[in-house]
Design an enzyme around this catalytic site. Structure first.
Site, short mmCIF file in Angstrom:
data_model
loop_
_atom_site.label_atom_id
_atom_site.label_comp_id
_atom_site.label_asym_id
_atom_site.label_seq_id
_atom_site.Cartn_x
_atom_site.Cartn_y
_atom_site.Cartn_z
CG PHE A 99 -12.06 -0.19 2.50
CD1 PHE A 99 -11.39 -0.82 3.27
CD2 PHE A 99 -11.62 -0.46 1.21
CE1 PHE A 99 -10.42 -1.52 3.26
CE2 PHE A 99 -10.61 -1.08 0.98
CZ PHE A 99 -10.06 -1.85 1.83
CB VAL A 100 -10.05 5.54 1.07
CG1 VAL A 100 -11.30 6.49 1.65
CG2 VAL A 100 -8.79 5.23 2.09
NE ARG A 109 -1.73 -2.83 -4.39
CZ ARG A 109 -1.77 -3.26 -3.05
NH1 ARG A 109 -1.80 -2.02 -2.35
NH2 ARG A 109 -2.00 -4.25 -2.54
CG ASP A 117 -1.60 1.75 2.71
OD1 ASP A 117 -1.38 1.52 4.13
OD2 ASP A 117 -2.06 1.40 2.00
CG ASP A 120 -8.86 0.83 9.63
OD1 ASP A 120 -9.62 1.21 10.63
OD2 ASP A 120 -9.49 0.25 8.61
CE LYS A 157 -10.09 3.53 6.58
NZ LYS A 157 -10.58 2.16 6.36
N GLY A 162 0.75 -1.15 -0.10
CA GLY A 162 0.04 -0.10 0.10
C GLY A 162 0.78 1.11 0.10
CG ASP A 192 -5.28 -3.23 -2.14
OD1 ASP A 192 -4.67 -2.80 -0.84
OD2 ASP A 192 -5.36 -4.56 -2.25
P1 IMP Z 1 -4.79 -1.54 10.70
O1 IMP Z 1 -3.78 -2.67 10.87
O2 IMP Z 1 -6.01 -1.59 10.94
O3 IMP Z 1 -4.15 -0.07 10.86
O4 IMP Z 1 -5.04 -1.25 8.96
C1 IMP Z 1 -3.94 -0.66 8.30
C2 IMP Z 1 -3.76 -1.55 7.07
O5 IMP Z 1 -4.87 -2.10 6.51
C3 IMP Z 1 -2.87 -0.67 5.96
O6 IMP Z 1 -1.50 -1.10 5.97
C4 IMP Z 1 -3.68 -0.88 4.75
O7 IMP Z 1 -2.89 -1.93 3.98
C5 IMP Z 1 -5.12 -1.70 5.01
N1 IMP Z 1 -6.12 -0.87 5.09
C6 IMP Z 1 -6.86 -0.37 6.19
N2 IMP Z 1 -7.77 0.62 5.86
C7 IMP Z 1 -7.70 0.59 4.27
C8 IMP Z 1 -8.47 1.18 3.33
O8 IMP Z 1 -9.26 2.06 3.57
N3 IMP Z 1 -8.25 0.98 2.01
C9 IMP Z 1 -7.06 0.49 1.64
N4 IMP Z 1 -6.38 -0.44 2.60
C10 IMP Z 1 -6.77 -0.09 4.03
MG MG Z 2 -0.93 -2.07 4.38
#
Ligand code: IMP
Ligand code: MG
Length: 195
Positions: free
Chosen positions: A172-173, A185, A120, A123, A151, A64, A179
């Protein structure tokens, strides 16, 4: 330069309500301006002038961060080494977190090094906190984090990044490296995925 219009992905189930690009949240120009400003914040944060040997090890979370990384490092007037990790939390055709998996580990020794982790999007923060814990266990001298997008969630996150490009709503973006099922991407701006 003439802009070509962006064709939708054919996808495996073409025509049957497949996910598609929705509202653009952040434009190309907004991204470009913010990436330059972020690079300035990063340089100001590392007091490297006194140290001849200073090198910043950039650990990019693939895939990402790929496009963000390419723009960010070219705006950083610092000596850098670049390393990658492949980590997935949303593998395949899903917009729900599935648990963090390290699919490819770092090949760079980070002991005693100043490390900047680039991803990228933040979340829940699970991905970044797993990576940061790992780098600390490997005795990096310092570990900082930089994400293009953060986010805004109602619940507290597991980690607070040092550098953030843009806070965004909890949608979700895709685009600019992000992606859905490894698609979108190369879309050059950040858009909401319509499902
Ligand atoms: P986390 O582990 O919940 O913080 O999510 C982070 C990872 O999930 C990032 O490295 C992204 O690859 C993927 N991700 C989280 N939200 C999105 C989104 O809205 N679009 C695309 N990828 C996301
Ligand atoms: Mg990722």
């Amino acid at each position: 330069m003439t802009e070509l219009s962006w064709k939708p992905h054919p996808g495996p189930q073409a025509g049957s309500g497949r996910p598609r690009l929705g509202q653009v949240l952040i434009t190309r120009d907004q991204i470009a301006g913010r990436v330059t400003a972020l690079a300035g914040e990063i340089v100001a944060c590392y007091d490297h002038r006194d140290r001849e040997s200073f090198e910043l090890v950039i650990v990019a979370i693939m895939t990402g961060s790929l496009i963000f990384l390419a723009d960010l490092v070219r705006a950083l007037p610092l000596p850098v080494r670049m390393a990658i990790m492949m980590v997935s939390n949303y593998p395949g055709a899903t917009t729900k977190a599935q648990g963090v998996r390290i699919n490819y580990d770092l090949q760079e020794d980070v002991a005693g090094k100043d490390v900047l982790v680039v991803d990228d999007i933040l979340d829940s923060g699970q991905t970044l906190s797993v990576v940061v814990d790992l780098l600390r266990r490997r005795e990096a001298r310092s570990v900082r984090t930089c994400v293009l997008l953060d986010k805004i969630l109602p619940t507290p996150k597991r980690i607070c990044p040092d550098f953030v490009g843009f806070p965004i709503p909890d949608r979700f973006v895709v685009g600019y490296g992000l992606d859905y099922d490894n698609r979108f991407r190369n879309y050059p701006q950040i858009a909401v995925l319509e499902v």
